[in-house]
Design an enzyme around this catalytic site. Sequence first.
Site, PDB file in Angstrom:
ATOM      1  N   LEU A   1       3.161   4.337   0.184  1.00 41.59           N
ATOM      2  CA  LEU A   1       4.568   4.602  -0.118  1.00 41.59           C
ATOM      3  C   LEU A   1       5.349   3.327  -0.388  1.00 41.59           C
ATOM      4  CD1 LEU A   1       5.160   7.262   2.671  1.00 41.59           C
ATOM      5  CD2 LEU A   1       5.183   7.666   0.206  1.00 41.59           C
TER       6      LEU A   1
ATOM      7  N   TYR B   1       1.879   8.311  18.155  1.00 35.98           N
ATOM      8  CA  TYR B   1       2.425   8.250  16.790  1.00 35.98           C
ATOM      9  C   TYR B   1       3.732   9.027  16.724  1.00 35.98           C
ATOM     10  CZ  TYR B   1       2.948   8.719  11.739  1.00 35.98           C
ATOM     11  OH  TYR B   1       3.448   8.680  10.452  1.00 35.98           O
TER      12      TYR B   1
ATOM     13  N   SER C   1       0.832  -1.200   0.000  1.00 37.74           N
ATOM     14  CA  SER C   1       0.000   0.000   0.000  1.00 37.74           C
ATOM     15  C   SER C   1       0.875   1.262   0.000  1.00 37.74           C
ATOM     16  CB  SER C   1      -0.864  -0.042   1.270  1.00 37.74           C
ATOM     17  OG  SER C   1      -1.558   1.161   1.461  1.00 37.74           O
TER      18      SER C   1
ATOM     19  N   SER D   1       8.637  10.489  10.195  1.00 43.91           N
ATOM     20  CA  SER D   1       7.687  11.547   9.844  1.00 43.91           C
ATOM     21  C   SER D   1       8.109  12.818  10.564  1.00 43.91           C
ATOM     22  CB  SER D   1       6.285  11.158  10.305  1.00 43.91           C
ATOM     23  OG  SER D   1       5.447  12.300  10.360  1.00 43.91           O
TER      24      SER D   1
HETATM   25  N1  LIG Z   1       1.186   9.262   4.243  1.00 42.41           N
HETATM   26  C1  LIG Z   1       1.815  10.257   4.835  1.00 42.41           C
HETATM   27  O1  LIG Z   1       1.435  11.423   4.706  1.00 42.41           O
HETATM   28  C2  LIG Z   1       3.007   9.969   5.714  1.00 42.41           C
HETATM   29  C3  LIG Z   1       3.652  11.057   6.331  1.00 42.41           C
HETATM   30  C4  LIG Z   1       4.745  10.816   7.141  1.00 42.41           C
HETATM   31  C5  LIG Z   1       5.189   9.524   7.328  1.00 42.41           C
HETATM   32  N2  LIG Z   1       4.551   8.466   6.745  1.00 42.41           N
HETATM   33  C6  LIG Z   1       5.056   7.102   6.991  1.00 42.41           C
HETATM   34  O2  LIG Z   1       5.127   6.395   5.793  1.00 42.41           O
HETATM   35  C7  LIG Z   1       5.063   4.999   6.034  1.00 42.41           C
HETATM   36  C8  LIG Z   1       4.145   4.338   5.012  1.00 42.41           C
HETATM   37  O3  LIG Z   1       2.807   4.771   5.229  1.00 42.41           O
HETATM   38  P1  LIG Z   1       1.761   5.060   4.055  1.00 42.41           P
HETATM   39  O4  LIG Z   1       1.458   6.486   4.115  1.00 42.41           O
HETATM   40  O5  LIG Z   1       2.206   4.451   2.790  1.00 42.41           O
HETATM   41  O6  LIG Z   1       0.459   4.309   4.651  1.00 42.41           O
HETATM   42  P2  LIG Z   1      -0.383   3.037   4.186  1.00 42.41           P
HETATM   43  O7  LIG Z   1      -0.857   3.192   2.791  1.00 42.41           O
HETATM   44  O8  LIG Z   1      -1.384   2.839   5.263  1.00 42.41           O
HETATM   45  O9  LIG Z   1       0.688   1.864   4.244  1.00 42.41           O
HETATM   46  C9  LIG Z   1       1.153   1.377   5.473  1.00 42.41           C
HETATM   47  C10 LIG Z   1       1.638  -0.050   5.298  1.00 42.41           C
HETATM   48  O10 LIG Z   1       2.045  -0.547   6.584  1.00 42.41           O
HETATM   49  C11 LIG Z   1       1.447  -1.814   6.768  1.00 42.41           C
HETATM   50  N3  LIG Z   1       1.291  -2.208   8.166  1.00 42.41           N
HETATM   51  C12 LIG Z   1       0.510  -1.645   9.114  1.00 42.41           C
HETATM   52  N4  LIG Z   1       0.568  -2.363  10.244  1.00 42.41           N
HETATM   53  C13 LIG Z   1       1.403  -3.411  10.002  1.00 42.41           C
HETATM   54  C14 LIG Z   1       1.841  -4.531  10.746  1.00 42.41           C
HETATM   55  N5  LIG Z   1       1.409  -4.752  11.987  1.00 42.41           N
HETATM   56  N6  LIG Z   1       2.698  -5.406  10.177  1.00 42.41           N
HETATM   57  C15 LIG Z   1       3.106  -5.228   8.909  1.00 42.41           C
HETATM   58  N7  LIG Z   1       2.723  -4.205   8.144  1.00 42.41           N
HETATM   59  C16 LIG Z   1       1.860  -3.316   8.683  1.00 42.41           C
HETATM   60  C17 LIG Z   1       0.088  -1.703   6.065  1.00 42.41           C
HETATM   61  O11 LIG Z   1      -0.444  -2.996   5.833  1.00 42.41           O
HETATM   62  P3  LIG Z   1      -2.038  -3.198   5.561  1.00 42.41           P
HETATM   63  O12 LIG Z   1      -2.303  -2.640   4.203  1.00 42.41           O
HETATM   64  O13 LIG Z   1      -2.196  -4.674   5.641  1.00 42.41           O
HETATM   65  O14 LIG Z   1      -2.764  -2.455   6.629  1.00 42.41           O
HETATM   66  C18 LIG Z   1       0.521  -0.984   4.802  1.00 42.41           C
HETATM   67  O15 LIG Z   1       1.083  -1.894   3.891  1.00 42.41           O
HETATM   68  C19 LIG Z   1       4.616   4.856   7.498  1.00 42.41           C
HETATM   69  O16 LIG Z   1       5.733   4.479   8.285  1.00 42.41           O
HETATM   70  C20 LIG Z   1       4.150   6.252   7.867  1.00 42.41           C
HETATM   71  O17 LIG Z   1       4.330   6.511   9.246  1.00 42.41           O
HETATM   72  C21 LIG Z   1       3.471   8.677   5.928  1.00 42.41           C
END
Ligand SMILES: NC(=O)c1ccc[n+]([C@@H]2O[C@H](COP(=O)([O-])OP(=O)(O)OC[C@H]3O[C@@H](n4cnc5c(N)ncnc54)[C@H](OP(=O)(O)O)[C@@H]3O)[C@@H](O)[C@H]2O)c1
Length: 332
Positions: free
Chosen positions: A55, A213, A53, A188
């Site tokens: 990033l 968080y 999913s 983040s």
């Molecule tokens: N989006 C933003 O604006 C933003 C900003 C700053 C930092 N970040 C960081 O970027 C990273 C990626 O997030 P994203 O925005 O791409 O969000 P996302 O689309 O929700 O992707 C998060 C991924 O982490 C997985 N995950 C969650 N819990 C888990 C677990 N217990 N074991 C294994 N995998 C798990 C999810 O799996 P499922 O699909 O199965 O739930 C998903 O594949 C995160 O570390 C987040 O803190 C994002």
Amino acid sequence: MAATAVVLAAALGGGLLLIARRVWLAAGKAKRSVVAAAAWMEGKTVIITGANSGLGRATAAELLRRHARVIMACRDRDRAEEAARELRAELGLCSRGGGECRGELLVRELDLASLRSVRNFCQRVLQEEPRLDVLINNAGIFQCPYMKTEDGFEMQLGVNHLGHFLLTNLLLGLLKSSAPSRIVVVSSKLYKYGEINFDDLNSELSYNKSFAYSRSKLANILFTRELARRLDGTGVTVNVLHPGIVRTNLGRHIHIPLLAKPLFNLVSWAFFKTPLEGAQTSIYLASSPDIEGVSGKYFGDCKEEQVLPKAMDALVARKLWDISEVMVGLLK
Ligand SMILES: NC(=O)c1ccc[n+]([C@@H]2O[C@H](COP(=O)([O-])OP(=O)(O)OC[C@H]3O[C@@H](n4cnc5c(N)ncnc54)[C@H](OP(=O)(O)O)[C@@H]3O)[C@@H](O)[C@H]2O)c1
Ligand SMILES: *[C@@H]1O[C@H](CO)[C@@H](O)[C@H](O)[C@H]1NC(C)=O
């Protein structure tokens, strides 16, 4: 009549402004991806956590385009297989590498909310993989209601920090024997609002989901700094990044009232990065020759940035490391 016209004009103007902003953002980001595009990943094995999913998925796609062997480490097999099928179709990969197929994609189960699952995942990787060039600690959970992991840790600290802490430690031997190799940690900017409150790491006294968080994302940076210190001279580097604000599934636990949804969608479409834009710094840190040998640094938009003093506190970093070792059972 006049009032309606004013409202319409304002809406139209606002809309145009948003579109202009979107186009401008995309143009700026395109330049950056061209810079990073030079690095090839032929013969390199990359593990990406949470690669089904957002990033993680975008990072996987880009590294596959550069011919890496990508292991998607995901908690839900069905969601992961579906993402893998889509990626293979999108990129024209075959399900097995070799021959004309360059770039290979594998799915492996990893639930970071379970130390047992982390151990099983690592055991399999150590059995099957002769080398590991890049580990990307990307998976994350954001502002969920109070929950505990299988091992009784507060969920956000448990998944974002502790699960990755054990994962990284168990894979360090393989990373070292594959050196030069890299670890990339996705943090983040919200780390700024966190604190490592050692007296209540499991939030049993009080739980604030924003604080938890931010705390987990501060832990990501402190972990990176302490690990970089420990890896000095091994040929394994570790860097941490913030991706900016990106349109992904991360906000799944945030409730937006139904009526506000269209507005939120418009604003996020206009102002948030796409996953591919947001993944640029992860891709850069994983593949660019520019940062060969660079370690312990914090990046945003493919450039080094400064962090607040609390994210550079070596004593807190050391103490967090020691406590994490005990929590995940590396030290009894
Ligand atoms: N989006 C933003 O604006 C933003 C900003 C700053 C930092 N970040 C960081 O970027 C990273 C990626 O997030 P994203 O925005 O791409 O969000 P996302 O689309 O929700 O992707 C998060 C991924 O982490 C997985 N995950 C969650 N819990 C888990 C677990 N217990 N074991 C294994 N995998 C798990 C999810 O799996 P499922 O699909 O199965 O739930 C998903 O594949 C995160 O570390 C987040 O803190 C994002
Ligand atoms: C929760 O934590 C955030 C970030 O640390 C802080 O800004 C906010 O005031 C806290 N909320 C409560 C109710 O304490």
